[in-house]
Enzyme design. Structure first.
Site, PDB file in Angstrom:
ATOM      1  N   GLU A   1       0.844  -1.195   0.000  1.00  0.00           N
ATOM      2  CA  GLU A   1       0.000   0.000   0.000  1.00  0.00           C
ATOM      3  C   GLU A   1       0.883   1.251   0.000  1.00  0.00           C
ATOM      4  O   GLU A   1       1.915   1.305   0.667  1.00  0.00           O
ATOM      5  CB  GLU A   1      -0.874  -0.013   1.258  1.00  0.00           C
ATOM      6  CG  GLU A   1      -1.709   1.236   1.483  1.00  0.00           C
ATOM      7  CD  GLU A   1      -2.423   1.221   2.828  1.00  0.00           C
ATOM      8  OE1 GLU A   1      -3.402   1.977   2.973  1.00  0.00           O
ATOM      9  OE2 GLU A   1      -2.025   0.444   3.723  1.00  0.00           O
TER      10      GLU A   1
ATOM     11  N   LYS B   1      -9.363   2.391  -2.027  1.00  0.00           N
ATOM     12  CA  LYS B   1      -9.632   1.872  -0.685  1.00  0.00           C
ATOM     13  C   LYS B   1     -10.968   2.376  -0.153  1.00  0.00           C
ATOM     14  O   LYS B   1     -11.242   3.576  -0.158  1.00  0.00           O
ATOM     15  CB  LYS B   1      -8.495   2.287   0.249  1.00  0.00           C
ATOM     16  CG  LYS B   1      -8.522   1.651   1.632  1.00  0.00           C
ATOM     17  CD  LYS B   1      -7.246   2.051   2.376  1.00  0.00           C
ATOM     18  CE  LYS B   1      -7.151   1.409   3.749  1.00  0.00           C
ATOM     19  NZ  LYS B   1      -5.881   1.785   4.431  1.00  0.00           N
TER      20      LYS B   1
ATOM     21  N   CYS C   1      -5.263  -3.049   2.852  1.00  0.00           N
ATOM     22  CA  CYS C   1      -5.010  -2.921   4.288  1.00  0.00           C
ATOM     23  C   CYS C   1      -6.269  -3.103   5.150  1.00  0.00           C
ATOM     24  O   CYS C   1      -6.728  -4.219   5.345  1.00  0.00           O
ATOM     25  CB  CYS C   1      -4.325  -1.596   4.572  1.00  0.00           C
ATOM     26  SG  CYS C   1      -3.410  -1.574   6.139  1.00  0.00           S
TER      27      CYS C   1
END
Length: 287
Positions: free
Chosen positions: A43, A114, A148
């Site tokens: 990430e 995300k 994540c």
């Protein structure tokens, strides 16, 4: 069908896109990575993560397509491979996203933005992704991408598994508080969905935050196939058998013990999962 994938556990230089892109290119030429057809970086690989304002992030962000994706695209075209990496994406509308482009020999395949944002680093300031989860066909292997904190929500993995993913990729920036997640979450997500699961974390220290590594690739049974133990740079690499990932009906003992975690679901009892929950983020009480 057998495919080889690799995850690069590496340092990231804060707010230096040139240095990080050069680091990515060095890793792509590393002999340990050569067998892989799909290579995954952490990430925010291009940018770093611990920004303290939206303005700081915007100074480092790039468009998609843009300079970094163009460079990676040229490499993919020359080598016939696929690369997934994290970056900050700026849009023509002025929005900033924590994103992962998926790049292949024929160019940009897709972008994941995300969705689940913790109160940490640049995620305090970016816009949450609004596109549904999607599965990408990378030369016959079906790949789902999330980032994540998304991995903390089992619904994310299940949705992509239901869409036919053979492998789920999770580029991360896990700090020390996430050690338990790093060691057990990939195993659980792989097992409960009968998919391969690769988490790719970074290492090093950035503005006082340490990143713990512990990247791993787990097989459909939840057992690690390859892993980086600890906080050194390294490569996680292994084979994905798409036939095994797509065989959801598991016959343990013929006529006696059969498991099918998709066919055995009862969505009619899961209605609460679709109900909105009042969102309270740390710091709201100060606004």
């Amino acid at each position: 069908m057998l495919k080889t994938i690799a995850g690069i556990q590496t340092h990231v230089t804060f707010a230096d896109t040139d240095a990080n892109l050069q680091r990515m290119m060095r890793w792509l030429s590393d002999e340990r990575v050569q067998p892989a057809e799909v290579i995954v970086f952490p990430e925010c690989m291009l940018s770093g993560y611990c920004f303290r304002s939206l303005e700081e992030g915007r100074l480092i962000a790039q468009s998609i397509p843009g300079p970094a994706t163009d460079t990676i695209q040229d490499w993919c075209r020359a080598n016939g491979k696929f690369v997934v990496f994290g970056m900050l994406e700026s849009t023509a509308e002025g929005e900033l996203f924590n994103a992962c482009p998926i790049v292949g020999p024929n160019g940009l395949i897709g972008v994941y933005r995300k969705i689940h944002l913790p109160f940490l680093g640049i995620d305090r300031f970016v816009t949450a992704g609004r596109w549904p989860y999607q599965v990408y066909d990378l030369d016959g292997m079906k790949v789902g991408v999330h980032i994540c904190y998304d991995g903390s929500f089992p619904e994310s993995s299940r949705v992509m598994a239901l869409q036919g993913a053979d492998v789920l990729l999770l580029p991360t920036n896990w700090p020390p508080g996430a050690t338990t997640f790093a060691r057990y979450l990939p195993n659980a997500r792989a097992l409960e969905n009968n998919v391969y699961f690769m988490s790719v974390n970074r290492v090093g220290t950035e503005r006082g935050f340490r990143f713990i590594g512990e990247s791993r690739l787990c097989g459909v049974d939840g057992e690690p196939i390859s892993q980086c133990v600890g906080e050194d740079e390294g490569v996680v690499i292994g084979r994905v058998d798409t036939d095994i990932a797509r065989a959801k009906r598991l016959v343990r003992v013929p006529g006696e013990h059969i498991i099918d975690r998709f066919a055995d679901r009862h969505p009619e009892f899961y209605g609460l999962l679709g109900e909105p929950h009042e969102l309270t983020r740390p710091g709201d009480e100060m606004s």
